[in-house]
Design an enzyme around this catalytic site. Structure first.
Site, mmCIF file in Angstrom:
data_model
loop_
_atom_site.group_PDB
_atom_site.id
_atom_site.type_symbol
_atom_site.label_atom_id
_atom_site.label_comp_id
_atom_site.label_asym_id
_atom_site.label_seq_id
_atom_site.Cartn_x
_atom_site.Cartn_y
_atom_site.Cartn_z
ATOM 1 N N HIS A 149 0.758 -1.066 0.154
ATOM 2 C CA HIS A 149 -0.092 0.179 0.065
ATOM 3 C C HIS A 149 0.845 1.203 0.215
ATOM 4 O O HIS A 149 1.879 1.419 0.949
ATOM 5 C CB HIS A 149 -0.952 -0.174 1.316
ATOM 6 C CG HIS A 149 -1.981 1.290 1.275
ATOM 7 N ND1 HIS A 149 -2.990 1.298 0.523
ATOM 8 C CD2 HIS A 149 -1.942 2.304 1.937
ATOM 9 C CE1 HIS A 149 -3.570 2.296 0.667
ATOM 10 N NE2 HIS A 149 -2.928 3.077 1.525
ATOM 11 N N SER A 150 0.697 2.079 -0.961
ATOM 12 C CA SER A 150 1.410 3.340 -0.944
ATOM 13 C C SER A 150 2.887 3.113 -1.151
ATOM 14 O O SER A 150 3.303 2.541 -1.943
ATOM 15 C CB SER A 150 0.946 4.354 0.121
ATOM 16 O OG SER A 150 1.338 5.752 -0.056
ATOM 17 N N MET A 151 3.865 3.463 -0.045
ATOM 18 C CA MET A 151 4.960 3.321 -0.291
ATOM 19 C C MET A 151 5.260 1.906 -0.586
ATOM 20 O O MET A 151 6.349 1.705 -1.268
ATOM 21 C CB MET A 151 5.700 3.931 0.884
ATOM 22 C CG MET A 151 7.346 3.713 1.007
ATOM 23 S SD MET A 151 8.028 4.460 2.641
ATOM 24 C CE MET A 151 7.739 2.697 3.584
ATOM 25 N N SER A 169 -1.227 -0.734 -4.282
ATOM 26 C CA SER A 169 -2.302 -0.195 -3.938
ATOM 27 C C SER A 169 -2.086 1.286 -3.555
ATOM 28 O O SER A 169 -1.297 1.588 -3.009
ATOM 29 C CB SER A 169 -2.974 -0.727 -2.541
ATOM 30 O OG SER A 169 -3.879 0.062 -2.005
#
Length: 260
Positions: free
Chosen positions: A106-108, A134
């Site tokens: 997710h993200s990073m 994501s």
């Protein structure tokens, strides 16, 4: 802190995760068909994925990456270079690679997962069956928004805007003093990251996007297609950057559908 659960029939990977500070076993499975390794967002930890682990079917064995500088690894030196972070994670993954594995970030975490896969392929290791990316723009669309250079108040405001449900926690000065160093470190790593030109992986990529995400556009997400030789698909969810917190069950269903 999420510790691995010991069972009499522990698999080698699960036993190794017990000893390895980088990896947490979030949900053991009996007779599992695939392992899912989850990479947290900036400032995040392995325990963030407990709701996802609980929502997935029994054939998926779930692990989370624990970055240094948070929770039980609070005293460990943080890493503000995504390439170095990926190298450290890759070094400890061998016990998990005895069967099919998928990565979720997710993200990073999506960018870190991507770089770990590139290291695996560079070493001749079988890549994951799929990368789930994501709420993250494609590696080639990385940019420096200057968040890591904000003062403490500005950084808290930025993070609170991205995740309004957590804004109340940032009103607690003690909480802020604990989480802010990791947040700043991770934003520095993300904003300094620049993808190697033409970098690709050979596994398919599924991208997830919150339709009201203020930081990631659909075109930036679709650009992940430039980084895989095996195809891309995209799923949209209502909500912002942390849409997952309202959609753990649907997210689990989307993962299951692609892992079955």
């Amino acid at each position: 802190m999420i510790r691995a659960t010991r069972l009499e029939d522990d698999m080698p990977a699960r036993a190794a995760a017990d000893r390895e500070p980088w990896i947490r076993s979030l949900r053991p499975a009996s007779g599992h068909a695939v392992k899912l390794l989850c990479f947290p967002h900036a400032g995040g930890s392995a325990s963030y994925y407990v709701p996802l682990a609980r929502s997935l079917p029994e054939f998926v064995e779930v692990y989370g990456v624990q970055y240094p500088g948070r929770q039980d690894r609070f005293a460990d030196p943080m890493i503000d270079d995504l390439f170095v972070l990926a190298e450290r994670i890759h070094e400890v993954l061998t016990p998990l690679l005895d069967g099919p594995v998928a990565f979720f970030g997710h993200s990073m975490g999506a960018t870190v997962a991507f770089e770990v896969i590139r290291l695996m392929e560079g070493k001749g290791q079988t890549p994951p069956v799929r990368l789930f990316a994501s709420a993250r723009r494609a590696p080639s669309r990385s940019r420096d928004d200057g968040v890591h250079r904000l003062d403490d108040k500005g950084l808290v405001a930025e993070v609170s805007a991205l995740n309004p449900s957590a804004a109340h926690a940032f009103a607690d000065a003690d909480f802020v003093s604990i989480v802010l160093p990791a947040l700043r470190n991770d934003y520095r790593a993300v904003e300094r990251y620049r993808c190697t030109e033409g970098a690709t992986v050979s596994c398919p990529i599924t991208t997830f996007l919150g339709t009201e995400d203020p930081k990631v556009t659909e075109s930036e997400v679709r650009a992940w297609a430039e980084h895989t030789t095996a195809g891309l698909d995209l799923e949209r969810f209502s909500g912002g950057h942390f849409y997952v917190e309202d959609h753990w069950r649907r997210l689990a269903a989307e993962l299951t559908r692609r892992l079955t």
